[in-house]
Scaffold this motif. Structure first.
Motif, PDB file in Angstrom:
ATOM      1  N   LEU A 165     -21.347  31.713  -4.423  1.00  0.00           N
ATOM      2  CA  LEU A 165     -21.261  31.632  -2.519  1.00  0.00           C
ATOM      3  C   LEU A 165     -21.244  30.387  -2.340  1.00  0.00           C
ATOM      4  O   LEU A 165     -21.452  29.166  -3.190  1.00  0.00           O
ATOM      5  N   ILE A 166     -20.688  30.088  -1.346  1.00  0.00           N
ATOM      6  CA  ILE A 166     -20.776  28.600  -0.404  1.00  0.00           C
ATOM      7  C   ILE A 166     -21.886  28.612   0.477  1.00  0.00           C
ATOM      8  O   ILE A 166     -21.718  29.485   1.489  1.00  0.00           O
ATOM      9  N   GLU A 167     -22.902  27.957   0.327  1.00  0.00           N
ATOM     10  CA  GLU A 167     -23.932  28.095   1.175  1.00  0.00           C
ATOM     11  C   GLU A 167     -23.771  27.549   2.648  1.00  0.00           C
ATOM     12  O   GLU A 167     -22.916  26.432   2.835  1.00  0.00           O
ATOM     13  N   GLY A 168     -24.181  28.408   3.513  1.00  0.00           N
ATOM     14  CA  GLY A 168     -24.039  27.557   5.014  1.00  0.00           C
ATOM     15  C   GLY A 168     -24.996  26.831   5.224  1.00  0.00           C
ATOM     16  O   GLY A 168     -26.106  26.396   4.726  1.00  0.00           O
ATOM     17  N   ASP A 169     -24.868  26.120   6.538  1.00  0.00           N
ATOM     18  CA  ASP A 169     -25.914  24.994   6.894  1.00  0.00           C
ATOM     19  C   ASP A 169     -25.635  23.774   6.395  1.00  0.00           C
ATOM     20  O   ASP A 169     -25.894  22.513   6.779  1.00  0.00           O
ATOM     21  N   TYR A 170     -25.491  23.780   4.852  1.00  0.00           N
ATOM     22  CA  TYR A 170     -25.340  22.581   4.035  1.00  0.00           C
ATOM     23  C   TYR A 170     -23.943  22.218   3.701  1.00  0.00           C
ATOM     24  O   TYR A 170     -23.780  21.040   3.175  1.00  0.00           O
ATOM     25  N   SER A 171     -22.930  22.903   4.143  1.00  0.00           N
ATOM     26  CA  SER A 171     -21.631  22.597   3.695  1.00  0.00           C
ATOM     27  C   SER A 171     -20.791  22.308   4.885  1.00  0.00           C
ATOM     28  O   SER A 171     -20.907  22.850   5.849  1.00  0.00           O
ATOM     29  N   SER A 172     -19.878  21.411   4.841  1.00  0.00           N
ATOM     30  CA  SER A 172     -18.994  20.709   5.644  1.00  0.00           C
ATOM     31  C   SER A 172     -17.811  20.115   4.947  1.00  0.00           C
ATOM     32  O   SER A 172     -17.855  19.912   3.764  1.00  0.00           O
ATOM     33  N   TYR A 173     -16.721  20.206   5.682  1.00  0.00           N
ATOM     34  CA  TYR A 173     -15.677  19.191   5.396  1.00  0.00           C
ATOM     35  C   TYR A 173     -14.813  18.591   6.463  1.00  0.00           C
ATOM     36  O   TYR A 173     -15.045  18.968   7.528  1.00  0.00           O
ATOM     37  N   GLY A 174     -14.234  17.512   6.364  1.00  0.00           N
ATOM     38  CA  GLY A 174     -13.563  16.880   7.540  1.00  0.00           C
ATOM     39  C   GLY A 174     -12.683  15.752   6.901  1.00  0.00           C
ATOM     40  O   GLY A 174     -12.391  15.350   5.930  1.00  0.00           O
ATOM     41  N   GLY A 175     -12.183  14.907   8.043  1.00  0.00           N
ATOM     42  CA  GLY A 175     -11.161  13.753   7.792  1.00  0.00           C
ATOM     43  C   GLY A 175     -11.183  12.937   9.002  1.00  0.00           C
ATOM     44  O   GLY A 175     -11.518  13.183  10.154  1.00  0.00           O
ATOM     45  N   ALA A 176     -10.546  11.744   8.861  1.00  0.00           N
ATOM     46  CA  ALA A 176     -10.395  10.678   9.990  1.00  0.00           C
ATOM     47  C   ALA A 176      -9.414   9.503   9.412  1.00  0.00           C
ATOM     48  O   ALA A 176      -9.397   9.222   8.289  1.00  0.00           O
ATOM     49  N   LEU A 177      -9.042   9.042  10.630  1.00  0.00           N
ATOM     50  CA  LEU A 177      -7.718   8.110  10.329  1.00  0.00           C
ATOM     51  C   LEU A 177      -8.392   6.959  10.242  1.00  0.00           C
ATOM     52  O   LEU A 177      -9.496   6.254  11.059  1.00  0.00           O
ATOM     53  N   LEU A 178      -8.107   6.115   9.081  1.00  0.00           N
ATOM     54  CA  LEU A 178      -8.606   4.744   8.803  1.00  0.00           C
ATOM     55  C   LEU A 178      -7.943   3.782   9.454  1.00  0.00           C
ATOM     56  O   LEU A 178      -8.335   2.861  10.126  1.00  0.00           O
ATOM     57  N   GLN A 179      -6.427   3.871   9.349  1.00  0.00           N
ATOM     58  CA  GLN A 179      -5.505   3.102   9.621  1.00  0.00           C
ATOM     59  C   GLN A 179      -4.274   3.432  10.311  1.00  0.00           C
ATOM     60  O   GLN A 179      -3.529   4.167   9.563  1.00  0.00           O
ATOM     61  N   ALA A 180      -3.605   3.373  11.412  1.00  0.00           N
ATOM     62  CA  ALA A 180      -2.662   3.838  11.610  1.00  0.00           C
ATOM     63  C   ALA A 180      -1.433   3.305  11.371  1.00  0.00           C
ATOM     64  O   ALA A 180      -1.690   1.943  11.246  1.00  0.00           O
ATOM     65  N   PRO A 190      -1.878  14.163  13.103  1.00  0.00           N
ATOM     66  CA  PRO A 190      -1.266  13.839  14.388  1.00  0.00           C
ATOM     67  C   PRO A 190      -0.734  12.486  14.493  1.00  0.00           C
ATOM     68  O   PRO A 190      -0.007  12.136  15.394  1.00  0.00           O
ATOM     69  N   LEU A 191      -1.312  11.741  13.632  1.00  0.00           N
ATOM     70  CA  LEU A 191      -0.514  10.282  13.481  1.00  0.00           C
ATOM     71  C   LEU A 191      -0.427  10.026  11.878  1.00  0.00           C
ATOM     72  O   LEU A 191      -0.976  10.338  11.162  1.00  0.00           O
ATOM     73  N   ALA A 192       0.746   9.114  11.703  1.00  0.00           N
ATOM     74  CA  ALA A 192       0.910   8.552  10.362  1.00  0.00           C
ATOM     75  C   ALA A 192      -0.110   7.559  10.193  1.00  0.00           C
ATOM     76  O   ALA A 192      -0.144   6.357  10.879  1.00  0.00           O
ATOM     77  N   GLY A 193      -0.719   7.534   9.002  1.00  0.00           N
ATOM     78  CA  GLY A 193      -1.605   6.393   8.518  1.00  0.00           C
ATOM     79  C   GLY A 193      -2.534   6.818   7.345  1.00  0.00           C
ATOM     80  O   GLY A 193      -2.075   7.819   6.836  1.00  0.00           O
ATOM     81  N   THR A 194      -3.378   5.872   7.211  1.00  0.00           N
ATOM     82  CA  THR A 194      -4.288   6.021   6.014  1.00  0.00           C
ATOM     83  C   THR A 194      -5.487   6.927   6.450  1.00  0.00           C
ATOM     84  O   THR A 194      -6.201   6.436   7.439  1.00  0.00           O
ATOM     85  N   TYR A 195      -5.744   8.100   5.575  1.00  0.00           N
ATOM     86  CA  TYR A 195      -6.894   8.831   5.793  1.00  0.00           C
ATOM     87  C   TYR A 195      -7.905   8.798   4.944  1.00  0.00           C
ATOM     88  O   TYR A 195      -7.665   8.752   3.728  1.00  0.00           O
ATOM     89  N   ILE A 196      -9.200   9.174   5.446  1.00  0.00           N
ATOM     90  CA  ILE A 196     -10.230   9.424   4.451  1.00  0.00           C
ATOM     91  C   ILE A 196     -10.598  11.019   4.609  1.00  0.00           C
ATOM     92  O   ILE A 196     -10.663  11.330   5.867  1.00  0.00           O
TER      93      ILE A 196
END
Length: 272
Positions: A255-270, A183-189
């Motif tokens: 298989l990909i194990e449930g409960d222990y698996s996740s993924y995501g991201g966050a904006l570090l700097q816009a 949603p924003l331009a910037g550096t993401y992890i």
């Protein structure tokens, strides 16, 4: 041989008998003068018959030659006719496959309709991107995390979709498609921790930004003594407004194990 038969037949005919019979005088003796005259006439007749036979033979030879030529021309015409018939059949078949004017009109109408639908879709997409951007710009925060509630086995080369959305500030993550839209331009992890579950099996995953693969990870359970292994990605990347990222399963069958698996991201700097 034929000439001899003609002459012999003539001499034996009533006409020849009429010529030969008067060759004797009343006393029964041969009239030499008349005989010589008749022989001369017969020689002239034979010569004429020979000339006629020669002429007839010549004409027959010429006629046979003409017949041969005509036969050859006829065969050529027949061959050309067969070829033309074959070409005509091909043309008729091709013509039968061509759309009619009504079908062409329908096709043009459908193309126009499809083009209009694409324009609407593009406008909707631009509107969604603008909405997401305006929402996130209120506080310049964009982050998401999604977890897996039960084991899954995604097919090769398909988007990995987790179902338990924990956080989605800025609304950039779509749980239905498994795609994150910046949603924003910037550096993401961006990160992913997917546990490969199965004895003697493996899991290969890749992180894509559009058509570009920007990160990859591999988890493997090499023996029957170990049935779980972490497959981890952690990377930093620049994303412009509207850039999209997602995870693909590109190797293994674990298989990909449930409960222990996740993924995501966050904006570090816009970035403005």
């Amino acid at each position: 041989m034929m000439l001899r038969h003609i002459v012999l037949g003539f001499l034996l005919s009533s006409r020849a008998f009429g010529l030969i019979a008067p060759l004797t005088n009343p006393g029964g003796e041969t009239d030499i003068a008349n005989l010589v005259s008749h022989v001369t006439l017969l020689e002239q007749l034979v010569q004429k018959l020979q000339a006629d036979q020669t002429s007839t033979t010549t004409q027959m030879v010429a006629t046979q030659s003409q017949l041969k030529g005509a036969t050859a021309e006829l065969n050529t015409v027949k061959t050309e006719l067969h070829a033309a018939q074959a070409e005509l059949g091909v043309v008729k078949f091709q013509l039968s496959k061509l759309p009619t004017s009504i079908e062409l009109k329908d096709l043009v109408t459908k193309l126009h309709s499809t083009a209009s639908a694409l324009n609407v879709t593009n406008q909707d997409l631009a509107s969604v991107k603008q909405t997401v951007s305006s929402i996130a710009q209120n506080n310049e925060v964009a982050a998401y995390e999604v977890r897996l509630s039960a084991q899954i086995r995604p097919a090769l080369n398909t988007v990995i979709k987790f179902d338990d959305v924990q956080y989605n500030h800025g609304g950039g993550f779509n749980a239905t498609t498994g795609v994150f839209t910046a949603p924003l331009a910037g550096t993401y992890i961006l990160w992913a921790n997917m546990v490969a579950y199965d004895y003697s099996d493996s899991l290969g995953i890749s992180l894509y930004k559009g058509v570009e693969r920007i990160a990859r990870a591999w988890g493997e359970n090499p023996s029957s003594e170990k049935n779980e292994d972490d497959t981890v990605i952690l990377t930093v990347v620049y994303l412009d407004v509207g850039d999209q990222t997602w995870y693909i399963r590109d190797a293994g069958t674990a298989l990909i194990e449930g409960d222990y698996s996740s993924y995501g991201g966050a904006l570090l700097q816009a970035h403005s």
